[in-house]
Scaffold this motif. Structure first.
Motif, PDB file in Angstrom:
ATOM      1  N   ARG A  68     -43.483  27.245  43.610  1.00 23.80           N
ATOM      2  CA  ARG A  68     -42.249  27.937  44.008  1.00 23.80           C
ATOM      3  C   ARG A  68     -41.067  27.551  43.128  1.00 23.80           C
ATOM      4  N   ASN A  69     -41.160  26.435  42.442  1.00 21.24           N
ATOM      5  CA  ASN A  69     -40.061  25.968  41.602  1.00 21.24           C
ATOM      6  C   ASN A  69     -40.125  26.507  40.179  1.00 21.24           C
ATOM      7  N   PRO A  98     -45.226  23.173  44.408  1.00 25.72           N
ATOM      8  CA  PRO A  98     -44.435  23.187  43.181  1.00 25.72           C
ATOM      9  C   PRO A  98     -44.417  24.541  42.464  1.00 25.72           C
ATOM     10  N   LEU A 158     -37.314  28.913  39.203  1.00 26.82           N
ATOM     11  CA  LEU A 158     -36.033  28.208  39.183  1.00 26.82           C
ATOM     12  C   LEU A 158     -35.918  27.353  37.920  1.00 26.82           C
ATOM     13  N   MET A 159     -36.999  26.683  37.557  1.00 29.80           N
ATOM     14  CA  MET A 159     -36.982  25.856  36.355  1.00 29.80           C
ATOM     15  C   MET A 159     -36.841  26.728  35.104  1.00 29.80           C
ATOM     16  N   LEU A 197     -30.432  21.111  38.645  1.00 23.85           N
ATOM     17  CA  LEU A 197     -31.580  21.494  39.468  1.00 23.85           C
ATOM     18  C   LEU A 197     -32.496  20.298  39.637  1.00 23.85           C
ATOM     19  N   ASN A 235     -33.057  30.070  46.316  1.00 15.07           N
ATOM     20  CA  ASN A 235     -33.296  30.704  45.018  1.00 15.07           C
ATOM     21  C   ASN A 235     -32.166  31.664  44.676  1.00 15.07           C
ATOM     22  N   CYS A 245     -36.071  19.289  40.960  1.00 10.37           N
ATOM     23  CA  CYS A 245     -37.382  19.851  41.324  1.00 10.37           C
ATOM     24  C   CYS A 245     -38.448  18.770  41.243  1.00 10.37           C
ATOM     25  N   CYS A 289     -43.585  18.103  45.269  1.00  7.09           N
ATOM     26  CA  CYS A 289     -43.150  18.820  46.464  1.00  7.09           C
ATOM     27  C   CYS A 289     -44.350  19.580  47.058  1.00  7.09           C
TER      28      CYS A 289
END
Length: 71
Positions: free
Chosen positions: A36-37, A34, A40-41, A25, A10, A27, A31
């Motif tokens: 946690r993403n 998800p 980031l998204m 990215l 991150n 993602c 996963c």
């Protein structure tokens, strides 16, 4: 968190985005966690970074950006 949590990913992604580097990215929605993403998204979308959901799409987008950065 006993097996490779990848917590620095991150931070490294944030540095690349903030520096204006060309990044993609990947993602996957299936996963293990998800949630946690999501940040980031959010960060990627805020900076115009392409977000892809499969390894194939991520690799194709990255390759396209190497060939033509305006892709």
């Amino acid at each position: 968190m006993t097996y490779m949590p990848g917590m620095t990913t991150n931070v490294e992604f944030g540095y690349d985005v903030a520096a204006g580097r060309t990044v993609v990215l990947g993602c996957p929605p299936d996963c293990p966690d998800p949630r946690r993403n999501k940040y980031l998204m959010h960060l990627a979308h805020a900076h115009g970074v392409p977000v892809r959901t499969t390894l194939r799409e991520t690799a194709e987008t990255a390759a396209g950006l190497v060939i033509d950065p305006t892709w």
